[in-house]
Design a protein around this motif. Structure first.
Motif, PDB file in Angstrom:
ATOM      1  N   SER A 101       0.863  -1.176   0.000  1.00  0.00           N
ATOM      2  CA  SER A 101       0.000   0.000   0.000  1.00  0.00           C
ATOM      3  C   SER A 101       0.901   1.228   0.000  1.00  0.00           C
ATOM      4  O   SER A 101       1.536   1.534   1.009  1.00  0.00           O
ATOM      5  CB  SER A 101      -0.917   0.000   1.219  1.00  0.00           C
ATOM      6  OG  SER A 101      -1.759   1.142   1.183  1.00  0.00           O
ATOM      7  N   VAL A 102       0.994   1.882  -1.149  1.00  0.00           N
ATOM      8  CA  VAL A 102       1.848   3.058  -1.290  1.00  0.00           C
ATOM      9  C   VAL A 102       1.024   4.173  -1.909  1.00  0.00           C
ATOM     10  O   VAL A 102       0.612   4.052  -3.056  1.00  0.00           O
ATOM     11  CB  VAL A 102       3.074   2.742  -2.176  1.00  0.00           C
ATOM     12  CG1 VAL A 102       3.959   3.960  -2.347  1.00  0.00           C
ATOM     13  CG2 VAL A 102       3.857   1.563  -1.621  1.00  0.00           C
ATOM     14  N   ILE A 129       5.034  -2.292   2.485  1.00  0.00           N
ATOM     15  CA  ILE A 129       5.491  -3.168   1.409  1.00  0.00           C
ATOM     16  C   ILE A 129       5.887  -4.505   2.020  1.00  0.00           C
ATOM     17  O   ILE A 129       6.282  -4.574   3.171  1.00  0.00           O
ATOM     18  CB  ILE A 129       6.682  -2.574   0.635  1.00  0.00           C
ATOM     19  CG1 ILE A 129       7.868  -2.334   1.566  1.00  0.00           C
ATOM     20  CG2 ILE A 129       6.295  -1.299  -0.090  1.00  0.00           C
ATOM     21  CD1 ILE A 129       9.144  -2.047   0.828  1.00  0.00           C
ATOM     22  N   THR A 130       5.761  -5.541   1.241  1.00  0.00           N
ATOM     23  CA  THR A 130       6.245  -6.854   1.620  1.00  0.00           C
ATOM     24  C   THR A 130       7.453  -7.137   0.735  1.00  0.00           C
ATOM     25  O   THR A 130       7.319  -7.212  -0.488  1.00  0.00           O
ATOM     26  CB  THR A 130       5.158  -7.927   1.412  1.00  0.00           C
ATOM     27  OG1 THR A 130       4.021  -7.573   2.198  1.00  0.00           O
ATOM     28  CG2 THR A 130       5.661  -9.303   1.819  1.00  0.00           C
ATOM     29  N   VAL A 131       8.628  -7.245   1.350  1.00  0.00           N
ATOM     30  CA  VAL A 131       9.854  -7.444   0.588  1.00  0.00           C
ATOM     31  C   VAL A 131       9.986  -8.937   0.291  1.00  0.00           C
ATOM     32  O   VAL A 131      10.561  -9.695   1.056  1.00  0.00           O
ATOM     33  CB  VAL A 131      11.082  -6.893   1.343  1.00  0.00           C
ATOM     34  CG1 VAL A 131      12.344  -7.060   0.509  1.00  0.00           C
ATOM     35  CG2 VAL A 131      10.869  -5.433   1.704  1.00  0.00           C
ATOM     36  N   HIS A 132       9.411  -9.310  -0.833  1.00  0.00           N
ATOM     37  CA  HIS A 132       9.399 -10.700  -1.292  1.00  0.00           C
ATOM     38  C   HIS A 132       9.264 -10.665  -2.809  1.00  0.00           C
ATOM     39  O   HIS A 132       8.485  -9.855  -3.336  1.00  0.00           O
ATOM     40  CB  HIS A 132       8.229 -11.459  -0.652  1.00  0.00           C
ATOM     41  CG  HIS A 132       8.261 -12.913  -0.918  1.00  0.00           C
ATOM     42  ND1 HIS A 132       7.778 -13.474  -2.074  1.00  0.00           N
ATOM     43  CD2 HIS A 132       8.733 -13.940  -0.176  1.00  0.00           C
ATOM     44  CE1 HIS A 132       7.947 -14.777  -2.033  1.00  0.00           C
ATOM     45  NE2 HIS A 132       8.524 -15.092  -0.901  1.00  0.00           N
ATOM     46  N   PRO A 133       9.985 -11.531  -3.524  1.00  0.00           N
ATOM     47  CA  PRO A 133       9.929 -11.494  -4.988  1.00  0.00           C
ATOM     48  C   PRO A 133       8.513 -11.595  -5.567  1.00  0.00           C
ATOM     49  O   PRO A 133       8.227 -11.015  -6.607  1.00  0.00           O
ATOM     50  CB  PRO A 133      10.778 -12.696  -5.417  1.00  0.00           C
ATOM     51  CG  PRO A 133      11.656 -12.993  -4.265  1.00  0.00           C
ATOM     52  CD  PRO A 133      10.909 -12.550  -3.035  1.00  0.00           C
ATOM     53  N   GLU A 134       7.628 -12.318  -4.892  1.00  0.00           N
ATOM     54  CA  GLU A 134       6.272 -12.489  -5.414  1.00  0.00           C
ATOM     55  C   GLU A 134       5.352 -11.325  -5.062  1.00  0.00           C
ATOM     56  O   GLU A 134       4.266 -11.199  -5.615  1.00  0.00           O
ATOM     57  CB  GLU A 134       5.677 -13.796  -4.893  1.00  0.00           C
ATOM     58  CG  GLU A 134       6.398 -15.022  -5.417  1.00  0.00           C
ATOM     59  CD  GLU A 134       5.861 -16.306  -4.802  1.00  0.00           C
ATOM     60  OE1 GLU A 134       4.842 -16.266  -4.081  1.00  0.00           O
ATOM     61  OE2 GLU A 134       6.481 -17.360  -5.047  1.00  0.00           O
ATOM     62  N   LYS A 135       5.750 -10.482  -4.132  1.00  0.00           N
ATOM     63  CA  LYS A 135       4.883  -9.397  -3.670  1.00  0.00           C
ATOM     64  C   LYS A 135       5.339  -8.010  -4.109  1.00  0.00           C
ATOM     65  O   LYS A 135       4.541  -7.092  -4.186  1.00  0.00           O
ATOM     66  CB  LYS A 135       4.805  -9.405  -2.133  1.00  0.00           C
ATOM     67  CG  LYS A 135       4.275 -10.678  -1.536  1.00  0.00           C
ATOM     68  CD  LYS A 135       2.784 -10.733  -1.657  1.00  0.00           C
ATOM     69  CE  LYS A 135       2.247 -11.952  -0.929  1.00  0.00           C
ATOM     70  NZ  LYS A 135       0.823 -12.073  -1.053  1.00  0.00           N
ATOM     71  N   LEU A 136       6.627  -7.832  -4.368  1.00  0.00           N
ATOM     72  CA  LEU A 136       7.174  -6.511  -4.639  1.00  0.00           C
ATOM     73  C   LEU A 136       7.621  -6.405  -6.096  1.00  0.00           C
ATOM     74  O   LEU A 136       8.567  -7.074  -6.510  1.00  0.00           O
ATOM     75  CB  LEU A 136       8.361  -6.246  -3.709  1.00  0.00           C
ATOM     76  CG  LEU A 136       8.997  -4.868  -3.776  1.00  0.00           C
ATOM     77  CD1 LEU A 136       7.992  -3.782  -3.371  1.00  0.00           C
ATOM     78  CD2 LEU A 136      10.210  -4.801  -2.849  1.00  0.00           C
ATOM     79  N   PRO A 137       6.943  -5.565  -6.890  1.00  0.00           N
ATOM     80  CA  PRO A 137       7.387  -5.371  -8.271  1.00  0.00           C
ATOM     81  C   PRO A 137       8.826  -4.848  -8.303  1.00  0.00           C
ATOM     82  O   PRO A 137       9.223  -4.061  -7.447  1.00  0.00           O
ATOM     83  CB  PRO A 137       6.415  -4.310  -8.812  1.00  0.00           C
ATOM     84  CG  PRO A 137       5.229  -4.355  -7.902  1.00  0.00           C
ATOM     85  CD  PRO A 137       5.761  -4.772  -6.557  1.00  0.00           C
ATOM     86  N   SER A 138       9.592  -5.277  -9.278  1.00  0.00           N
ATOM     87  CA  SER A 138      11.007  -4.880  -9.423  1.00  0.00           C
ATOM     88  C   SER A 138      11.788  -5.193  -8.153  1.00  0.00           C
ATOM     89  O   SER A 138      12.585  -4.388  -7.668  1.00  0.00           O
ATOM     90  CB  SER A 138      11.121  -3.397  -9.767  1.00  0.00           C
ATOM     91  OG  SER A 138      10.394  -3.081 -10.914  1.00  0.00           O
TER      92      SER A 138
END
Length: 149
Positions: A101-102, A129-138
């Motif tokens: 949510s930004v 933000i969720t720092v995870h490859p599946e959750k965070l674009p780029s």
């Protein structure tokens, strides 16, 4: 400039800048006597703070590694507090928050402890933000940017 790494959070902190920001904040913050008296959320006890240490000078080949100096140079909780770092351990799993949510309106916080910290410190803006490859674009680019921040 010395850099501190929090092992559990992988966060680099520029202590000179942090000390300057803390000084500026202290100079512009109203005196506690001018605010209405209320109970502030206490920071976590020293024993609960994550381990921290000075990072090696220069570029880090692996940002996800511990990046300790040889020999290791630990940073104490007192030293972290002296440069204005605060630490509260909150139980995020007890509350439902969006994966991303930004911006996120901190008034939507359902955790009363988080809401109180926000109010105590005058925070009015937040991102989740969720720092995870599946959750965070780029993901890879963001992780590199977070490391530099």
């Amino acid at each position: 400039w010395e850099r501190v790494l929090f092992h559990q959070q992988f966060q680099r902190i520029d202590s000179k800048t942090m000390a300057e920001e803390t000084k500026q904040t202290d100079e512009t913050t109203p005196s506690p006597t001018t605010k209405k008296q209320k109970t502030m959320v206490e920071q976590s006890p020293d024993s609960e703070w994550p381990a921290a240490w000075l990072m090696p000078d220069g570029d880090c080949e692996n940002q996800k590694a511990k990046n300790m100096r040889e020999p290791n140079v630990p940073v104490t909780v007192a030293e972290l507090k002296d440069i204005g770092i605060c630490y509260w351990k909150l139980d995020a799993s007890a509350y439902d928050y969006p994966a991303i949510s930004v911006p996120w309106d901190p008034k939507d916080a359902v955790d009363p402890k988080l809401a109180q910290i926000r109010d105590d410190r005058g925070y009015s803006y937040a991102d989740i933000i969720t720092v995870h490859p599946e959750k965070l674009p780029s993901y890879d680019d963001k992780v590199k940017a977070f490391f530099e921040e």
